[in-house]
Design a protein around this motif. Structure first.
Motif, PDB file in Angstrom:
ATOM      1  N   ALA A 251       0.821  -1.205   0.000  1.00  0.00           N
ATOM      2  CA  ALA A 251       0.000   0.000   0.000  1.00  0.00           C
ATOM      3  C   ALA A 251       0.860   1.263   0.000  1.00  0.00           C
ATOM      4  N   GLY A 252       2.109   1.140   0.452  1.00  0.00           N
ATOM      5  CA  GLY A 252       3.004   2.298   0.450  1.00  0.00           C
ATOM      6  C   GLY A 252       3.653   2.565  -0.889  1.00  0.00           C
ATOM      7  N   HIS A 253       3.442   1.687  -1.870  1.00  0.00           N
ATOM      8  CA  HIS A 253       4.039   1.869  -3.193  1.00  0.00           C
ATOM      9  C   HIS A 253       3.134   2.764  -4.040  1.00  0.00           C
ATOM     10  N   GLU A 254       3.690   3.843  -4.531  1.00  0.00           N
ATOM     11  CA  GLU A 254       2.890   4.811  -5.299  1.00  0.00           C
ATOM     12  C   GLU A 254       2.290   4.156  -6.540  1.00  0.00           C
ATOM     13  N   GLY A 255       0.997   4.333  -6.725  1.00  0.00           N
ATOM     14  CA  GLY A 255       0.313   3.836  -7.909  1.00  0.00           C
ATOM     15  C   GLY A 255      -0.172   2.403  -7.810  1.00  0.00           C
ATOM     16  N   ALA A 256       0.089   1.731  -6.681  1.00  0.00           N
ATOM     17  CA  ALA A 256      -0.299   0.321  -6.548  1.00  0.00           C
ATOM     18  C   ALA A 256      -1.611   0.203  -5.776  1.00  0.00           C
ATOM     19  N   ALA A 257      -2.596  -0.430  -6.400  1.00  0.00           N
ATOM     20  CA  ALA A 257      -3.847  -0.762  -5.721  1.00  0.00           C
ATOM     21  C   ALA A 257      -3.816  -2.250  -5.414  1.00  0.00           C
ATOM     22  N   VAL A 258      -4.076  -2.619  -4.161  1.00  0.00           N
ATOM     23  CA  VAL A 258      -3.912  -4.006  -3.726  1.00  0.00           C
ATOM     24  C   VAL A 258      -5.281  -4.656  -3.548  1.00  0.00           C
ATOM     25  N   THR A 259      -5.431  -5.853  -4.086  1.00  0.00           N
ATOM     26  CA  THR A 259      -6.649  -6.635  -3.908  1.00  0.00           C
ATOM     27  C   THR A 259      -6.289  -8.022  -3.380  1.00  0.00           C
ATOM     28  N   ILE A 260      -7.261  -8.656  -2.733  1.00  0.00           N
ATOM     29  CA  ILE A 260      -7.113 -10.017  -2.213  1.00  0.00           C
ATOM     30  C   ILE A 260      -8.133 -10.896  -2.924  1.00  0.00           C
ATOM     31  N   ASP A 261      -7.710 -12.091  -3.344  1.00  0.00           N
ATOM     32  CA  ASP A 261      -8.637 -13.058  -3.930  1.00  0.00           C
ATOM     33  C   ASP A 261      -8.228 -14.441  -3.436  1.00  0.00           C
ATOM     34  N   LEU A 262      -8.935 -14.951  -2.460  1.00  0.00           N
ATOM     35  CA  LEU A 262      -8.541 -16.209  -1.830  1.00  0.00           C
ATOM     36  C   LEU A 262      -8.867 -17.437  -2.670  1.00  0.00           C
ATOM     37  N   ALA A 263      -9.537 -17.252  -3.798  1.00  0.00           N
ATOM     38  CA  ALA A 263      -9.807 -18.380  -4.703  1.00  0.00           C
ATOM     39  C   ALA A 263      -8.943 -18.342  -5.950  1.00  0.00           C
ATOM     40  N   ASP A 264      -8.112 -17.311  -6.121  1.00  0.00           N
ATOM     41  CA  ASP A 264      -7.281 -17.176  -7.325  1.00  0.00           C
ATOM     42  C   ASP A 264      -6.021 -18.018  -7.150  1.00  0.00           C
ATOM     43  N   LEU A 265      -6.124 -19.320  -7.396  1.00  0.00           N
ATOM     44  CA  LEU A 265      -5.067 -20.265  -7.057  1.00  0.00           C
ATOM     45  C   LEU A 265      -4.275 -20.730  -8.271  1.00  0.00           C
TER      46      LEU A 265
END
Length: 386
Positions: A251-265
């Motif tokens: 989240a501290g990296h400029e321009g980076a949006a973080v998402t979580i997907d617990l099924a993306d295996l």
């Protein structure tokens, strides 16, 4: 068929694009060096059993196979360099300390991995061996994001997952463990009806957790929802803690949006911990894939914690602006010793000097010749062309 046609999803790289790819390759490798990564160059061909050791079934399907005319054994053309680098770490270097390695080279796929993808990617990547802690995962994630920034990508979506969640859910359910491969495919496709059918005979807690996974995607709030929705198992808690830490770092990296997907295996059978993919505007496929794969070294007889990432230089370079024509100095062709000495001095200083061949004084398509060498008052001088 005209003899200049190439196979499907195979293409030549022309000068301006080749220059973009090569300049990006050098930029990324130089940056890897600043982090302490040493470069290795695995071979294009290996015996098939070595090339596929520790790799999943998808790598087997992507690998071109042929018979070695010297030994009669089956060879494979590498479809991925990660397992090759793991072999180098395990057997050739055989260090006890933390080892950082990087690589860049062409790989070949039997089928394209996505829409408009080439079957001959130029893969570049970095790997850390010998440290099982989250610090190595954090460094690899940072290096991947910095690599995209060096390519001029200002908007990045980082998608995180953890294989420990699924493995903890099915660990105590024999029926679920038996169907592990099918569960992996259904979760990756987010096939809820298929999951409902296959989990009908599972333990109630296992079934409820598996059916919840396809809906556990989104921003960082997914981690909090997962702690409430999923069973309070140590393996799940550890996986969510690791994801939480990496999300906060990204989240501290400029321009980076973080998402979580617990099924993306994707790569479930290959990876052993945190997995991540990075997406940028203009590409339908993930431009970077990475994660932890501690068990690959075991297949080579030496267990080593490992984490890393890779990306396709050709695909990433396509998103970059067209390369500007390089400034150059135009020089006449001649045998004059002073002219040859002056040209050699300029090239040693880093200038591009193009000697025009007789009758082709203006054929410099890829260069902007804004200066020229001119003989004046007994000396060769540089003259601006306006």
């Amino acid at each position: 068929m005209p003899n200049w046609l190439l196979p499907e999803n195979i293409a030549d790289v022309l000068p301006s694009e080749a220059r973009k790819i090569e300049e990006l390759r050098r930029r990324l490798l130089d940056n890897f060096r600043l982090y302490g990564y040493e470069m290795v160059m695995p071979p294009l061909l290996e015996y098939l059993e070595s090339l596929l050791t520790g790799a999943g079934q998808d790598t087997d399907l992507r690998t071109f196979k042929l018979v070695d005319q010297l030994s009669g054994r089956t060879l494979g053309v590498r479809a991925d360099m990660t397992t090759q680098v793991a072999r180098i770490d395990a057997h050739l270097l055989n260090r006890a300390s933390v080892t950082r390695l990087c690589y860049a080279g062409s790989v070949l796929h039997t089928r394209p991995t996505g829409l408009h993808a080439t079957r001959e990617p130029i893969q570049i990547g970095a790997e850390i061996y010998g440290h099982a802690g989250l610090e190595a995962d954090a460094e690899i994630q940072e290096l991947a994001l910095n690599s995209l920034a060096l390519a001029g990508m200002r908007t990045i979506r980082l998608d995180l997952c953890h294989v420990g969640v699924l493995r903890a859910i099915i660990a105590n359910d024999a029926a679920a463990k038996r169907d592990e491969a099918q569960l992996f495919a259904l979760l990756q496709a987010k096939d809820v009806p298929g999951l409902q059918e296959i989990t009908a005979t599972y333990q109630e807690g296992t079934r409820a957790a598996l059916l919840a996974l396809p809906n556990l995607y989104g921003d960082i709030s997914v981690i909090a929802r997962a702690r409430i929705t999923l069973p309070a198992l140590p393996g799940i808690a550890q996986a969510l803690d690791e994801l939480q830490a990496l999300v906060e770092l990204a989240a501290g990296h400029e321009g980076a949006a973080v998402t979580i997907d617990l099924a993306d295996l994707r790569g479930y059978h290959y990876h052993s911990g945190v997995m991540f993919s990075a997406y940028v505007p203009g590409l339908p496929n993930a431009v970077v894939r990475g994660g932890r794969y501690d068990h690959v070294g075991e297949a080579f007889g030496r267990a080593r914690p490992a984490t890393g990432f890779s990306l396709d230089l050709r695909e990433l370079a396509r998103l970059m602006p067209g390369a500007e024509r390089k400034r150059a100095i135009l020089a006449p062709w001649g045998r004059d010793a002073g002219l040859r000495e002056k040209i050699a001095q300029l090239r040693q200083a880093g200038e591009i000097v193009i000697q025009s061949l007789p009758g082709h004084e203006h054929d410099q398509d890829e260069f902007d010749c804004d200066r020229a060498l001119d003989f004046s008052n007994g000396n060769w001088i540089i003259k601006n062309l306006g």
